[in-house]
Design an enzyme around this catalytic site. Sequence first.
Site, PDB file in Angstrom:
ATOM      1  CG  ASN A  13     -19.351  40.155  75.611  1.00 40.05           C
ATOM      2  OD1 ASN A  13     -19.600  39.642  74.665  1.00 40.05           O
ATOM      3  ND2 ASN A  13     -17.758  40.178  76.129  1.00 40.05           N
ATOM      4  CD  GLU A  46     -16.610  35.305  86.603  1.00 39.84           C
ATOM      5  OE1 GLU A  46     -15.380  36.597  87.163  1.00 39.84           O
ATOM      6  OE2 GLU A  46     -16.719  35.152  88.362  1.00 39.84           O
ATOM      7  CE1 TYR A  51     -16.728  32.188  76.117  1.00 37.53           C
ATOM      8  CE2 TYR A  51     -18.248  33.601  77.593  1.00 37.53           C
ATOM      9  CZ  TYR A  51     -16.900  33.557  76.956  1.00 37.53           C
ATOM     10  OH  TYR A  51     -15.961  34.155  76.967  1.00 37.53           O
ATOM     11  CB  ILE A  84     -11.552  33.688  76.108  1.00 44.31           C
ATOM     12  CG1 ILE A  84     -10.597  33.999  74.383  1.00 44.31           C
ATOM     13  CG2 ILE A  84     -12.523  34.421  76.491  1.00 44.31           C
ATOM     14  CD1 ILE A  84     -11.323  32.146  74.025  1.00 44.31           C
ATOM     15  CB  ALA A  85      -8.434  38.678  75.256  1.00 42.56           C
TER      16      ALA A  85
END
Length: 268
Positions: free
Chosen positions: A229, A224, A236, A190-191
């Site tokens: 980060n 993960e 999350y 995801i970005a």
Amino acid sequence: MAEVIYNTLSSVKAQSAGISVGIPSGAAKNACIAVEKYGASLENHISTQLTVEDLEKYSLIITMTSSQRDMLRGYVNEDKIITLAEFAGEDGEVSDPYGGSLELYEKTAEQIRNYIVKGIAKRSECVFADYNALDQITKMEKDYFADSWSETSVKLQIENGKVIVIKHGEDILGYCIFMVAADEGEILRIATLQNMRQGGLGKKLLSSAICEMKANGVNEVFLEVRAGNISAIALYKSIGFNEIGIRKGYYKDNNEDARLFKLETKER
């Protein structure tokens, strides 16, 4: 400042005009310096007067203050005139820093940028990726991941229907690659674009992927993330992921640990 900052973030271009412009002039020196942080330039900017024709021509008019908004609503359909804060889905005013210090201009530029990012995120949509997105996704992979996926790998996931992108117009602002196996799902990638972060894009994109997995019978979603980060971990957790373990030295580029998370989707 709003015009040039917006135009660094979107291919749908904005044009600025003033309500009361005397002699057309260039931007203040402090304004020029303040927008440079966001990759924008006011070097060739010249102030222009807003006209009734402008109000009729453009589909959306964005003002900095509510008083400006209310003044202009007397000339055209009021639904097409909103404040920048309203564009972002918030309440607030952007005051004019004219004649102020560099610090004041920088604070105003930051406020403008944050409103614009949130507004674009609010108006973006999540859709399945097609081949037109391949080049942009591959570029983001190379820009943001040390262990970037190849174009071939991304293309295969697009063909499998496991890539969701978030778009504003024709601009791809981010993507999520996931997998489904029986009643389990996993977020593989995801970005979002770096200059569009903190606007809610990641949460919107991740929520869309989770809904898609749930529709395919997934009861648990795993992912993960690098231990350092912090912003991703906060995202999350805000959605409901719980930490379930650590993989020591998982990321080989710097021997960083991976923190493992799981989300139960049954009750969502």
